[in-house]
Design an enzyme around this catalytic site. Sequence first.
Site, PDB file in Angstrom:
ATOM      1  N   ASP A  57      48.967  39.647  39.554  1.00  0.00           N
ATOM      2  CA  ASP A  57      47.978  39.546  38.482  1.00  0.00           C
ATOM      3  C   ASP A  57      47.238  40.865  38.262  1.00  0.00           C
ATOM      4  OD1 ASP A  57      46.646  39.291  40.888  1.00  0.00           O
ATOM      5  OD2 ASP A  57      45.269  37.732  40.216  1.00  0.00           O
ATOM      6  N   SER A 112      47.476  34.932  42.488  1.00  0.00           N
ATOM      7  CA  SER A 112      47.245  36.256  43.068  1.00  0.00           C
ATOM      8  C   SER A 112      48.447  36.709  43.891  1.00  0.00           C
ATOM      9  CB  SER A 112      45.952  36.245  43.884  1.00  0.00           C
ATOM     10  OG  SER A 112      45.610  37.538  44.283  1.00  0.00           O
ATOM     11  N   ASP A 167      45.151  42.780  39.738  1.00  0.00           N
ATOM     12  CA  ASP A 167      43.735  43.050  39.984  1.00  0.00           C
ATOM     13  C   ASP A 167      43.545  43.857  41.273  1.00  0.00           C
ATOM     14  OD1 ASP A 167      44.309  41.020  41.788  1.00  0.00           O
ATOM     15  OD2 ASP A 167      42.639  39.730  41.205  1.00  0.00           O
ATOM     16  N   ASP A 170      49.527  44.048  42.562  1.00  0.00           N
ATOM     17  CA  ASP A 170      49.934  42.666  42.837  1.00  0.00           C
ATOM     18  C   ASP A 170      50.233  41.935  41.527  1.00  0.00           C
ATOM     19  OD1 ASP A 170      47.303  42.405  41.968  1.00  0.00           O
ATOM     20  OD2 ASP A 170      46.754  40.910  43.455  1.00  0.00           O
TER      21      ASP A 170
END
Length: 560
Positions: A301, A142, A303, A299
């Site tokens: 990833d 993340s 999400d 960010d």
Amino acid sequence: MYQEMYKRWLEAELIDCDLRSELLGIEGDDEAIKDRFAVSLQFGTAGLRGTLGAGTNRMNIWVVRQATQGVADWVKTQGGTQTVAISYDSRLKGYTFAKDAAGVLAANGINVRIYDELMPVPALSFATRYYSCNAGIMVTASHNPAKYNGYKAYGPDGCQMTDDAAAVVYDAIQKTDVLTGAKYMPFAEGVEKGLIRFVGEDCKKALYEAIEARQVRPGLCKTAGLKLVYSPLNGTGLVPVTHVLNDMGITDITIVPEQEYPNGYFTTCPYPNPEIFQALEKGLTLAQEVGADLMLATDPDADRVGIAMKCPDGSYELVSGNEMGVLLLDYICAGRIEKGTMPKDPVAVMSIVSTPLADQVAKHYGVEMRHTLTGFKWIGDQIAQLEAAGEVDRFIFGFEESYGYLAGPYVRDKDAIIGSMLICEMAAYYRSIGSSIKQRLEEIYAQYGRYLNKVDSFEFPGLSGMDKMAGIMAGLRENPPAEIAGRKIVKCTDYTKPEETGLPKANVLIYSLEDGATVVVRPSGTEPKIKGYYTTLGRDLAEAQKEKDELAAALKPIFS
């Protein structure tokens, strides 16, 4: 015990050269060896997350293979398609870990659908559902610093794995020797045998179509003339976000050049996290230069998404996750009512640490607001409940204060692609009527009151960190405070007591104060941190900020 494990790794022929050089470099250093081998990374509902390096307490191919063998053992008991979807982001070793996970699954006779390019969390969730998989694996840490990587496990619904499933996987991991216990087949062999296949273009196209179908005012952006600066923060957002924005008519997009392409070193900021100023700093400078209406960042990833909005004086102001959650809820509700697309008995969902202002907005539009524990899987669970009742179309929006948003049931995790689309559409709409995101936010505060939501984090690094955190939480329960900063606590909700909350058990305390303010204390599930969430309500920002500062100062000694 940890010295024995260290020697075993050092002597193992399997260990590759970069891990071996690290092992040789700590020879004789008891503390360094202890740090790497005294414990193992814990597999939970958030999967694995840790620093890259050698040892059982680090992220490396052996820990990844061991975890994947645990997932494989669970999948083999589930029937169904015996298929697992895999994706990965731009983090160091990401593709290596993804390929190794695929090799373990293939060696266990399990089919794999892996992306042929780095793709974000929502794409993994979508592929898991699209191919009717038993599970999904997303290799990501993340928004953590560059030295981290991680491994998120998903269930067949495209939601992060349930507690029960994670417990079964964890038990299987415990029975798997970290160096020799996992079955393994080279990636190329798995492809040759037809066990490993790439995610098809049909799946990618279906994801984009599902997202674009959630536009509130289709066609609006083609004529609105929105000027955007965007940063993927060197992660996975570039391709999917720009694809969707171009499809909907937003073409004036300036990409932050230093943060455009995948780069797991994240050299432009300490945390590739759209919540913090440093991550958005280069984008803000560029926005000033080109006169953008909006600056947006996703960010690694993809999400979560953060923005800076343009103010009337030409400056840019960061928008918090709570504020954006409220703005999007307000925009979706008003727009869908206007367009006649609002479902009967609409449902929105938010986490218990998110702003009560969203409750007020939902009530205004006649929307049922449901509250869940922190973690987007709980929002996904609410969607699943609606789906099971044949009422999935009632779900219009879900959000968390940590910059995670979802509008639609096509995935079961937060999605920065749809978040970016709706934020840009909203900005374009307000621009088209002579308003702005900033102006609409001020109107919302004028209508409902000046809510302020702030989060403070306290870090507890090292092997003793988790024990310190547990001690703090135990102390608050054993000796509960009667007041905070002179304000009487009228109610304390302890989420370790499901019989009182109606929600699953969680290590969270919420203090409701006599003046309407709330304080939430919650240890992070993925990092050695305790977070304090403060909600205050004032006649203006200064009054709300003053109370927040007083509450935070009163609690700070407890977290020291």
